[in-house]
Design a protein around this motif. Sequence first.
Motif, short mmCIF file in Angstrom:
data_model
loop_
_atom_site.label_atom_id
_atom_site.label_comp_id
_atom_site.label_asym_id
_atom_site.label_seq_id
_atom_site.Cartn_x
_atom_site.Cartn_y
_atom_site.Cartn_z
N LYS A 6 -33.22 17.22 25.83
CA LYS A 6 -32.96 17.39 24.40
C LYS A 6 -32.53 16.03 23.84
CE LYS A 6 -29.58 19.57 21.33
NZ LYS A 6 -28.47 18.61 21.42
N ILE A 7 -33.26 15.55 22.86
CA ILE A 7 -32.92 14.29 22.20
C ILE A 7 -32.14 14.62 20.93
CG2 ILE A 7 -33.80 12.15 21.21
CD1 ILE A 7 -34.28 12.49 24.23
N ALA A 19 -39.82 11.47 19.45
CA ALA A 19 -39.24 12.21 20.57
C ALA A 19 -40.24 13.21 21.14
CB ALA A 19 -37.97 12.92 20.13
N ALA A 24 -40.02 15.29 24.70
CA ALA A 24 -38.76 16.01 24.49
C ALA A 24 -39.02 17.50 24.39
CB ALA A 24 -38.07 15.51 23.23
#
Length: 223
Positions: A6-7, A19, A24
């Motif tokens: 998780k970004i 992302a 991601a």
Amino acid sequence: MRTRVKICCIASPEEAALAEAHGADALGLVGAMPSGPGVVDDATIARIAAEVPPPVATFLLTSECSADSIARHVAGTGTTAVQIVSHIPPDESARLAALLPVTRRVQVIHVEDEAALDLIEAYAPHVHAFLLDSGRPSLAVPELGGTGRVHDWAVSADFVRRSPRPVFLAGGLTPDNVGQAIRMVRPYGLDLCSALRPEGRLDAGRLEAFMAAVRAADAARSV
């Protein structure tokens, strides 16, 4: 097992796309906080969340502490998950489960010492996952995330072993230490923000290096 990533602190549709392009699994969108990086207004959160395609999840980070106010915050932003960054009363967590039965609910646990383990039983019946972070909610100005500090991974590893719910690990993760974190803690997923934002913006090079380190650690685990 593949470690999810998780970004967090996504600030624009362009950062969300960056992302996503690097693999991601989820994006963190930070609402109003007493301290820490990455805060954006609710209108921006709603705009980003509306543009993110499945299966990528969108997490609203909320500092609200009551079930009603958290539910209103989620309704106003349209995210698929909510990350509750305060140690809210467990009865409010139970009420939130009734108010938001479809939204994924993730309770942050700030690992200051082994007392964090006592919170598993209180929250596990009401949430879909935990996220272990390095905040200090008891400070005069609470720290509820984004500290860039590593906490005691021995406690986190014990938490993962005891938890009946999936556990994300956050706090001071970098390409250099993430392999050790995966080997020691064995989390379901990882969460990071500050290490990827050297000048307040998501850095493609750092993101690529982090994702490569995660893939290498996962490959080593499968051997």
